[in-house]
Structures are given as structure tokens and as C-alpha cells.
Scaffold this motif. Structure first.
Motif, PDB file in Angstrom:
ATOM      1  N   PRO A   1      -4.874  25.922  -3.611  1.00 33.49           N
ATOM      2  CA  PRO A   1      -5.062  24.757  -4.483  1.00 33.49           C
ATOM      3  C   PRO A   1      -3.980  24.600  -5.544  1.00 33.49           C
ATOM      4  CG  PRO A   1      -7.140  25.892  -4.151  1.00 33.49           C
ATOM      5  CD  PRO A   1      -6.082  26.754  -3.532  1.00 33.49           C
ATOM      6  N   GLU A   2      -3.584  25.705  -6.170  1.00 37.15           N
ATOM      7  CA  GLU A   2      -2.580  25.598  -7.231  1.00 37.15           C
ATOM      8  C   GLU A   2      -1.217  25.159  -6.688  1.00 37.15           C
ATOM      9  OE1 GLU A   2      -2.864  29.945  -5.899  1.00 37.15           O
ATOM     10  OE2 GLU A   2      -4.240  28.284  -6.353  1.00 37.15           O
ATOM     11  N   ARG A   3      -0.920  25.535  -5.440  1.00 32.35           N
ATOM     12  CA  ARG A   3       0.351  25.134  -4.832  1.00 32.35           C
ATOM     13  C   ARG A   3       0.348  23.636  -4.531  1.00 32.35           C
ATOM     14  NH1 ARG A   3       4.052  28.401  -2.989  1.00 32.35           N
ATOM     15  NH2 ARG A   3       2.604  30.152  -2.888  1.00 32.35           N
ATOM     16  N   LEU A   4      -0.776  23.137  -4.024  1.00 26.21           N
ATOM     17  CA  LEU A   4      -0.869  21.709  -3.714  1.00 26.21           C
ATOM     18  C   LEU A   4      -0.902  20.870  -4.990  1.00 26.21           C
ATOM     19  CD1 LEU A   4      -3.405  21.641  -0.746  1.00 26.21           C
ATOM     20  CD2 LEU A   4      -0.920  21.910  -0.706  1.00 26.21           C
ATOM     21  N   ALA A   5      -1.571  21.370  -6.003  1.00 26.05           N
ATOM     22  CA  ALA A   5      -1.711  20.617  -7.251  1.00 26.05           C
ATOM     23  C   ALA A   5      -0.366  20.339  -7.911  1.00 26.05           C
ATOM     24  CB  ALA A   5      -2.628  21.359  -8.211  1.00 26.05           C
ATOM     25  N   LYS A   6       0.629  21.204  -7.662  1.00 29.21           N
ATOM     26  CA  LYS A   6       1.939  21.018  -8.297  1.00 29.21           C
ATOM     27  C   LYS A   6       2.595  19.704  -7.900  1.00 29.21           C
ATOM     28  CE  LYS A   6       3.141  25.934  -8.774  1.00 29.21           C
ATOM     29  NZ  LYS A   6       4.079  27.002  -8.347  1.00 29.21           N
ATOM     30  N   GLY A   7       2.346  19.249  -6.679  1.00 30.82           N
ATOM     31  CA  GLY A   7       2.992  18.031  -6.225  1.00 30.82           C
ATOM     32  C   GLY A   7       2.210  16.761  -6.489  1.00 30.82           C
ATOM     33  N   VAL A   8       0.972  16.920  -6.939  1.00 27.88           N
ATOM     34  CA  VAL A   8       0.094  15.763  -7.085  1.00 27.88           C
ATOM     35  C   VAL A   8       0.563  14.807  -8.178  1.00 27.88           C
ATOM     36  CG1 VAL A   8      -2.201  15.100  -7.871  1.00 27.88           C
ATOM     37  CG2 VAL A   8      -1.957  16.808  -6.084  1.00 27.88           C
ATOM     38  N   GLU A   9       1.010  15.349  -9.313  1.00 23.64           N
ATOM     39  CA  GLU A   9       1.391  14.498 -10.436  1.00 23.64           C
ATOM     40  C   GLU A   9       2.530  13.556 -10.059  1.00 23.64           C
ATOM     41  OE1 GLU A   9       1.265  12.719 -14.118  1.00 23.64           O
ATOM     42  OE2 GLU A   9      -0.173  14.006 -13.085  1.00 23.64           O
ATOM     43  N   GLN A  10       3.479  14.053  -9.306  1.00 21.66           N
ATOM     44  CA  GLN A  10       4.599  13.215  -8.868  1.00 21.66           C
ATOM     45  C   GLN A  10       4.121  12.054  -7.998  1.00 21.66           C
ATOM     46  OE1 GLN A  10       7.856  15.518  -7.323  1.00 21.66           O
ATOM     47  NE2 GLN A  10       8.907  13.725  -6.480  1.00 21.66           N
ATOM     48  N   LEU A  11       3.163  12.326  -7.118  1.00 18.19           N
ATOM     49  CA  LEU A  11       2.615  11.263  -6.278  1.00 18.19           C
ATOM     50  C   LEU A  11       1.811  10.264  -7.099  1.00 18.19           C
ATOM     51  CD1 LEU A  11       1.501  13.280  -3.121  1.00 18.19           C
ATOM     52  CD2 LEU A  11       3.405  11.664  -3.291  1.00 18.19           C
ATOM     53  N   ARG A  12       1.072  10.783  -8.061  1.00 16.63           N
ATOM     54  CA  ARG A  12       0.266   9.896  -8.910  1.00 16.63           C
ATOM     55  C   ARG A  12       1.166   8.940  -9.685  1.00 16.63           C
ATOM     56  NH1 ARG A  12      -3.971  13.339 -11.038  1.00 16.63           N
ATOM     57  NH2 ARG A  12      -2.342  14.229 -12.332  1.00 16.63           N
ATOM     58  N   LEU A  13       2.278   9.458 -10.204  1.00 14.40           N
ATOM     59  CA  LEU A  13       3.216   8.617 -10.940  1.00 14.40           C
ATOM     60  C   LEU A  13       3.879   7.581 -10.040  1.00 14.40           C
ATOM     61  CD1 LEU A  13       4.916  11.296 -13.242  1.00 14.40           C
ATOM     62  CD2 LEU A  13       3.305   9.505 -13.928  1.00 14.40           C
ATOM     63  N   ALA A  14       3.962   7.892  -8.752  1.00 12.65           N
ATOM     64  CA  ALA A  14       4.540   6.941  -7.797  1.00 12.65           C
ATOM     65  C   ALA A  14       3.568   5.822  -7.449  1.00 12.65           C
ATOM     66  CB  ALA A  14       4.969   7.672  -6.529  1.00 12.65           C
ATOM     67  N   GLY A  15       2.315   5.968  -7.883  1.00 11.66           N
ATOM     68  CA  GLY A  15       1.331   4.915  -7.663  1.00 11.66           C
ATOM     69  C   GLY A  15       0.689   4.918  -6.294  1.00 11.66           C
ATOM     70  N   VAL A  16       0.620   6.086  -5.650  1.00 13.90           N
ATOM     71  CA  VAL A  16      -0.001   6.128  -4.324  1.00 13.90           C
ATOM     72  C   VAL A  16      -1.510   5.950  -4.436  1.00 13.90           C
ATOM     73  CG1 VAL A  16       1.840   7.632  -3.486  1.00 13.90           C
ATOM     74  CG2 VAL A  16      -0.307   8.649  -4.263  1.00 13.90           C
TER      75      VAL A  16
ATOM     76  N   ILE B   1       3.798  -1.258   3.821  1.00 12.92           N
ATOM     77  CA  ILE B   1       3.358   0.119   3.645  1.00 12.92           C
ATOM     78  C   ILE B   1       4.526   0.938   3.099  1.00 12.92           C
ATOM     79  CG2 ILE B   1       2.415   2.179   4.760  1.00 12.92           C
ATOM     80  CD1 ILE B   1       0.526  -0.186   4.887  1.00 12.92           C
ATOM     81  N   ARG B   2       4.256   1.692   2.031  1.00 12.87           N
ATOM     82  CA  ARG B   2       5.273   2.596   1.492  1.00 12.87           C
ATOM     83  C   ARG B   2       4.815   4.032   1.668  1.00 12.87           C
ATOM     84  NH1 ARG B   2       5.288   1.910  -4.068  1.00 12.87           N
ATOM     85  NH2 ARG B   2       4.719   4.061  -4.549  1.00 12.87           N
ATOM     86  N   VAL B   3       5.706   4.881   2.141  1.00 16.35           N
ATOM     87  CA  VAL B   3       5.405   6.291   2.358  1.00 16.35           C
ATOM     88  C   VAL B   3       6.143   7.124   1.323  1.00 16.35           C
ATOM     89  CG1 VAL B   3       5.725   8.226   3.944  1.00 16.35           C
ATOM     90  CG2 VAL B   3       4.955   6.013   4.823  1.00 16.35           C
ATOM     91  N   ASP B   4       5.400   7.860   0.506  1.00 11.15           N
ATOM     92  CA  ASP B   4       5.986   8.733  -0.513  1.00 11.15           C
ATOM     93  C   ASP B   4       5.713  10.186  -0.152  1.00 11.15           C
ATOM     94  OD1 ASP B   4       7.071   6.891  -2.569  1.00 11.15           O
ATOM     95  OD2 ASP B   4       4.991   6.224  -2.712  1.00 11.15           O
ATOM     96  N   LEU B   5       6.774  10.978  -0.096  1.00  9.60           N
ATOM     97  CA  LEU B   5       6.669  12.360   0.334  1.00  9.60           C
ATOM     98  C   LEU B   5       7.115  13.294  -0.788  1.00  9.60           C
ATOM     99  CD1 LEU B   5       6.036  13.622   3.228  1.00  9.60           C
ATOM    100  CD2 LEU B   5       8.487  14.041   3.358  1.00  9.60           C
ATOM    101  N   VAL B   6       6.288  14.288  -1.071  1.00 11.86           N
ATOM    102  CA  VAL B   6       6.633  15.332  -2.034  1.00 11.86           C
ATOM    103  C   VAL B   6       6.599  16.667  -1.305  1.00 11.86           C
ATOM    104  CG1 VAL B   6       5.868  16.595  -4.084  1.00 11.86           C
ATOM    105  CG2 VAL B   6       5.833  14.096  -4.075  1.00 11.86           C
TER     106      VAL B   6
ATOM    107  N   THR C   1       0.854  -1.177   0.000  1.00 15.66           N
ATOM    108  CA  THR C   1       0.000   0.000   0.000  1.00 15.66           C
ATOM    109  C   THR C   1       0.894   1.233   0.000  1.00 15.66           C
ATOM    110  OG1 THR C   1      -1.742  -1.136   1.247  1.00 15.66           O
ATOM    111  CG2 THR C   1      -1.787   1.269   1.238  1.00 15.66           C
ATOM    112  N   ALA C   2       0.722   2.098  -1.003  1.00 10.84           N
ATOM    113  CA  ALA C   2       1.539   3.296  -1.127  1.00 10.84           C
ATOM    114  C   ALA C   2       0.728   4.518  -0.701  1.00 10.84           C
ATOM    115  CB  ALA C   2       2.035   3.464  -2.563  1.00 10.84           C
ATOM    116  N   LEU C   3       1.292   5.285   0.217  1.00  7.96           N
ATOM    117  CA  LEU C   3       0.624   6.462   0.763  1.00  7.96           C
ATOM    118  C   LEU C   3       1.365   7.716   0.316  1.00  7.96           C
ATOM    119  CD1 LEU C   3       0.312   5.142   4.440  1.00  7.96           C
ATOM    120  CD2 LEU C   3      -1.322   4.821   2.567  1.00  7.96           C
ATOM    121  N   GLY C   4       0.611   8.738  -0.108  1.00  7.56           N
ATOM    122  CA  GLY C   4       1.221   9.959  -0.608  1.00  7.56           C
ATOM    123  C   GLY C   4       1.001  11.146   0.323  1.00  7.56           C
ATOM    124  N   PHE C   5       2.035  11.955   0.473  1.00  6.39           N
ATOM    125  CA  PHE C   5       1.956  13.116   1.365  1.00  6.39           C
ATOM    126  C   PHE C   5       2.558  14.345   0.692  1.00  6.39           C
ATOM    127  CE2 PHE C   5       2.253   9.244   3.807  1.00  6.39           C
ATOM    128  CZ  PHE C   5       1.143   9.358   4.643  1.00  6.39           C
TER     129      PHE C   5
END
Length: 243
Positions: free
Chosen positions: A53-68, A28-33, A2-6
Motif C-alpha cells: 500500500p505505501e508503495r502504491l500511495a506514493k504515486g497517487v498524489e501525482q495522478l490526483r493532481l492530473a485530474g484523473v 480519453i486521456r491516459v495518465d501513467l505514473v 475523461t482522464a484515466l490514471g494508472f
């Protein structure tokens, strides 16, 4: 696995996360951006900008690619300064941007307190008084009673990140009240993961800290329950059935 994104603002106590991952002792895998921090001050206007929202959205793609499988905005003050309704909208926007379940540390505190059956809590905040008062208001909006608030007046998360166990324990002890069922230490800039058992032993009650509840919240979003005594009562107690 299970991969968790932060999404974590800046660099203060981010090393709590690999420590927590190790203490979970399971698949459990913890991925931090890290999100951008224009100004790291514990000041309401700066905190509101940090959670835009725009500041948080910048990091979302990296987490999505990590498979969280879930993402949590790992900044207590960057959530509750928006107010209850504003923080809900913040999380909704994050979930839409990420395309997966999302939450924030502010809501994690409310959910975690309910989980352990703590209806009355004491707040030990490193923040200035005005910011800590907003956190107490947020907890009340979530249905919790706040028995007391003790503030340390720390101006930046970087300063909080330099605190050791003695400073954290002293703040928690100063905030505790006899009728509090748990002590809450907001601020993901505070290191606490290594000291949770000691804090709970000294206070004689559950202690909820920002990075601890943030990871627990991500697990909750993915329907995972992990027994991890090294992370305090929140990770060993049976859930409270809500009626």
C-alpha cells in the motif's frame, strides 16, 4: 475529456498506453505514473512487495493532481499474488488513498472475461510456473474455468518487455485449447497493444492482454464505453447482461 490514471511498475511496456490512447480515438486521456520497483523479478515475495500500500500511495498524489477520475494498479502479478481477498484489500486501500474508484489488472481480467461471456479461458503467461499457477487460482476464485496454462518462465518484466509479436503469438498459440472461449496473456510488461487484431485473427477467438484490459477497466470505472476495433473483441462486443 475523461482522464484515466494508472500506476505502472518500472519501465517495460509502458509505451502500450499512449498507443492505446491513440487507438481509442476519442476524448480519453491516459495518465501513467511509474511506481518504484525494488526488484523486478517474477518471484512471489518480490511481487508482494511491489504492491504494498505505501508503495502504491506514493504515486497517487501525482495522478490526483492530473485530474484523473479513476486509478488502476497496472500490474497483474502485483495483484493476484496477494490472493483474492488480499487483492481486494489492496484495491480498497488504493481507492481510499486516491479518493476515487480504483481497481487492478488482476480484477480487470476477471471483469473483462465476464464482459465478453468467456467462462472458460486459457492462460498464456510469460511467468514462471509457480506465479502462473497463482494467476490461474485467482481466475478460478473469480468464477472462471481455466482450460490450461502455458508458461514461458520469464524471470523479469524487463525481459518480457523485449518480446516481439512472434514470441507473443507463439505463446498464445501454445496455450490455446479447443474449448477455451478466450486466451489471456497476463503481464503488463508484455507489449501487445499493436498486435491484438492479429492475435485474434490467428487464434480465431477473443484475446485479453494485460495493458488492454487495464485501460478497459479504468473506462468501466468511469462508466465509459468506447468502440475501438483496433483493441480487439473486448472493445467492440456488446456487454453480456449478468443475470
Amino acid at each position: 475529456m475523461t482522464a484515466l490514471g494508472f500506476l505502472y511498475p518500472g519501465h517495460s511496456a509502458e509505451d502500450d498506453y499512449p498507443r492505446i490512447e491513440q487507438l481509442l480515438g476519442s476524448d480519453i486521456r491516459v495518465d501513467l505514473v511509474h511506481t518504484d520497483v525494488v526488484e523486478g523479478a517474477h518471484r512471489v515475495d518480490a511481487l508482494q512487495r511491489s504492491g504494498a500500500p505505501e508503495r502504491l500511495a506514493k504515486g497517487v498524489e501525482q495522478l490526483r493532481l492530473a485530474g484523473v477520475e479513476a486509478v488502476v494498479w497496472a500490474c497483474t502479478s502485483g495483484g493476484f499474488v496477494q490472493g483474492w481477498d488480499g487483492a481486494q484489500e489492496q484495491v480498497r486501500a488504493l481507492a481510499v488513498a486516491a479518493g476515487m474508484p480504483a481497481s487492478s489488472t488482476s480484477f480487470a481480467f476477471v471483469h473483462a472475461a465476464r464482459e465478453i461471456g468467456a467462462a472458460r479461458v486459457a492462460v498464456a503467461a510469460a511467468y514462471p510456473d509457480d506465479v502462473a499457477a497463482l494467476f490461474a487460482d485467482f481466475l478460478r476464485a473469480g468464477g472462471l474455468e481455466v482450460s490450461g496454462v502455458r508458461c514461458a518462465g520469464v524471470v523479469t518484466a524487463a525481459e518480457a518487455g523485449c518480446w516481439g509479436e512472434a514470441e507473443v503469438l507463439a505463446l498464445a498459440q501454445a496455450a490455446d485449447t479447443p474449448d477455451a472461449q478466450a486466451v489471456l496473456l497476463p503481464g503488463t510488461g508484455l507489449h501487445t497493444a499493436a498486435w491484438l487484431p492479429a492475435l485474434e485473427k490467428e487464434l480465431g477467438k477473443p484475446v485479453l492482454t494485460a495493458n488492454q484490459v487495464t485501460v478497459w477497466e479504468a473506462l468501466r470505472l468511469t462508466d465509459r464505453r468506447v468502440h475501438a476495433p483496433g483493441l480487439g473483441a473486448l472493445f467492440v462486443r456488446e456487454p453480456i447482461v449478468q443475470v
